[in-house]
Design a protein around this motif. Structure first.
Motif, PDB file in Angstrom:
ATOM      1  N   MET A 309       0.829  -1.206   0.000  1.00 52.38           N
ATOM      2  CA  MET A 309       0.000   0.000   0.000  1.00 52.38           C
ATOM      3  C   MET A 309       0.863   1.255   0.000  1.00 52.38           C
ATOM      4  O   MET A 309       0.580   2.225  -0.710  1.00 52.38           O
ATOM      5  N   SER A 310       1.938   1.230   0.775  1.00 54.99           N
ATOM      6  CA  SER A 310       2.838   2.371   0.839  1.00 54.99           C
ATOM      7  C   SER A 310       3.576   2.563  -0.477  1.00 54.99           C
ATOM      8  O   SER A 310       3.766   3.696  -0.939  1.00 54.99           O
ATOM      9  N   ASP A 311       3.967   1.463  -1.088  1.00 54.83           N
ATOM     10  CA  ASP A 311       4.663   1.520  -2.376  1.00 54.83           C
ATOM     11  C   ASP A 311       3.766   2.120  -3.457  1.00 54.83           C
ATOM     12  O   ASP A 311       4.246   2.755  -4.405  1.00 54.83           O
ATOM     13  N   ASP A 312       2.447   1.930  -3.285  1.00 53.99           N
ATOM     14  CA  ASP A 312       1.474   2.525  -4.201  1.00 53.99           C
ATOM     15  C   ASP A 312       1.051   3.927  -3.756  1.00 53.99           C
ATOM     16  O   ASP A 312       0.097   4.492  -4.287  1.00 53.99           O
ATOM     17  N   LYS A 313       1.749   4.450  -2.734  1.00 53.45           N
ATOM     18  CA  LYS A 313       1.450   5.771  -2.161  1.00 53.45           C
ATOM     19  C   LYS A 313       0.060   5.824  -1.537  1.00 53.45           C
ATOM     20  O   LYS A 313      -0.613   6.856  -1.550  1.00 53.45           O
ATOM     21  N   LEU A 314      -0.358   4.694  -0.974  1.00 52.26           N
ATOM     22  CA  LEU A 314      -1.646   4.611  -0.282  1.00 52.26           C
ATOM     23  C   LEU A 314      -1.486   4.522   1.233  1.00 52.26           C
ATOM     24  O   LEU A 314      -2.463   4.352   1.953  1.00 52.26           O
ATOM     25  N   PHE A 315      -0.248   4.559   1.704  1.00 49.07           N
ATOM     26  CA  PHE A 315      -0.004   4.387   3.128  1.00 49.07           C
ATOM     27  C   PHE A 315       1.237   5.177   3.504  1.00 49.07           C
ATOM     28  O   PHE A 315       1.832   5.871   2.669  1.00 49.07           O
ATOM     29  N   PHE A 316       1.669   5.087   4.740  1.00 51.01           N
ATOM     30  CA  PHE A 316       2.817   5.837   5.223  1.00 51.01           C
ATOM     31  C   PHE A 316       4.079   5.510   4.415  1.00 51.01           C
ATOM     32  O   PHE A 316       4.405   4.351   4.196  1.00 51.01           O
ATOM     33  N   LYS A 317       4.790   6.553   4.009  1.00 45.83           N
ATOM     34  CA  LYS A 317       5.944   6.413   3.133  1.00 45.83           C
ATOM     35  C   LYS A 317       7.018   5.510   3.745  1.00 45.83           C
ATOM     36  O   LYS A 317       7.674   4.730   3.042  1.00 45.83           O
TER      37      LYS A 317
END
Length: 433
Positions: A309-317
């Protein structure tokens, strides 16, 4: 991406995945919770059958969705396609702040409970040991995945050996003959609860034990002839799990009266100790290994969701950062364990933790099941009926928990509310949500 995955998973392999992801360490702890709410042999066994039927309805519903909508991602994808980004984000968020971390905290208490068979541990020491176990396994998973796979093997072997041992000992050497398996009379003064309310609360422990089968639907895109194999695998898997849970509960009752089971936090070892004191230590040792393995697996696998999710910019970097030496999503793993320790300190008891977990988990089961009515174009009457039964039972568990266990339920709702705020922050920063 899913179209590029090789279809190589057979009926046998998928069935084993369904069984393995369902049968966990909860079966060594939840029967006493269930006996507390339903203190009669017939009712206690009946609720395991009801739980199995609910799981079967859910499995068939999600199998149908996976058959027609087999992108990699499971619930996350179903929710995003049907309801948009916010519910999908909240599913990933709930895995971090409720479902996976709460399960980890609950399992750490099962671990320390069975450790008491070997050592005299105070309540404060029990909490410290649970925190140390989570910390150690976190460090091991930061270092790499090889130890995680080793723990998976130990967990599977110890878990199955423990269940088989209890069943065989109980069936062949159990001495409790005063069991009325067909007595479904509910004591009117039991816990000051109505039968319906007690059934709903008992289903929390049952749901915690049955949960996990849905993971088999998440890999439908890699299954040969998925339209036939996925439903078959789930039906066989759920029936096998139901059989295993019923037989081990029969064995418990053959070894220990239900009124004693209510007060037992380590029901498996207490049951075996009634006829074989050394055997209780053997069973406890297997359960300790089993629970440690389960904790290790949960710590290992879930951070990959946060990482994706983070890698998709959907979660904490930070959750997308890879350790330069060990090549693991170390921030995701570390934060998950810090939050697990917080929940452990805050909720303190196994009952509180699984209520908190199952309430939110069931909410997302319910929501994911409703996607059947939009994602499936050619719905059959039987399919709609099965999905409707599953949704109705999920709704019953959710509403009953809100009424009977409001503290845990509202805590779950509060964290979902915080997740909605976090989502809006990401959205306002234009992180491609």
């Amino acid at each position: 991406m899913s179209n590029e995955l090789k279809k190589q998973i057979s009926l046998y392999s998928l069935t084993m995945i369904a069984i393995g992801s369902s049968i966990g360490s909860g079966i060594f702890r939840t029967p006493s919770e269930i006996a507390y709410y339903l203190p009669s042999e017939g009712l206690m066994l009946s609720v395991w059958i009801v739980g199995g039927l609910i799981a079967l309805c859910g499995a068939l519903t999600f199998a149908k969705i996976a058959e027609h909508f087999s992108q990699v991602g499971g619930f996350y994808v179903y929710l995003k396609e049907t309801y948009g980004n916010l519910p999908a984000f909240l599913y990933g968020w709930s895995m971090l702040v409720v479902i996976n971390t709460g399960s980890l905290a609950a399992l750490s208490l099962v671990f320390t409970t069975y450790l008491k068979v070997f050592f005299n541990i105070s309540e404060n020491a029990e909490l410290i040991i649970a925190i140390l176990a989570i910390t150690l396994l976190t460090l091991m998973n930061v270092v790499g995945v090889k130890l995680g796979s080793l723990f998976a093997s130990i967990f599977t072997s110890a878990k199955l050996l423990g269940i088989i041992s209890v069943v065989l000992i109980g069936f062949f050497w159990g001495t409790n003959t005063k069991i009325d398996y067909f007595n479904i009379e509910y004591p009117s003064n039991s816990n000051n609860l109505s039968l319906i309310s007690a059934l709903g609360l008992a289903l929390i422990g049952v749901s915690f034990s049955y949960g996990g089968y849905q993971h088999a639907t998440f890999i439908a895109s890699e299954v040969k002839d998925a339209s036939k194999i996925v439903p078959k695998a789930l039906i066989i898997g759920i029936l096998a799990v139901c059989f295993a849970y019923l037989t081990i509960n029969f064995a418990y009752l053959k070894l220990i009266p239900i009124n004693q089971m209510v007060n037992s936090n380590s029901v498996a070892s207490d049951a075996i100790s009634t006829i074989w004191s050394l055997g209780s230590k053997f069973i406890s040792f297997l359960i300790v290994l089993s629970v440690l393995g389960t904790i290790g697996i949960y710590i290992l696998t879930a951070p990959r969701i946060y990482f994706a999710m983070s890698d998709d910019k959907l979660f904490f970097k930070k959750f997308a950062e890879i350790h330069p030496k060990y090549h693991t999503p170390f921030w995701a793993i570390i934060f998950q364990s810090i939050w697990t320790i917080f929940l452990l300190i805050f909720w303190k008891t196994f009952s509180n933790l699984i209520t908190y977990v199952v309430f939110v988990d069931t909410l997302f089961f319910l929501l994911a099941a409703t996607t059947y009515f939009k994602l499936i174009k050619n719905k059959t009457f039987i399919g709609k009926m099965i999905a409707s039964i599953f949704i109705a039972m999920c709704l019953f568990i959710v509403l009953n928990t809100l009424i009977e266990k409001p503290q845990q339920a509202f805590a779950g709702v509060m964290f979902l509310g915080i997740g909605s705020i976090v989502f809006q922050i990401f959205k306002n920063k234009r992180l491609n949500i």
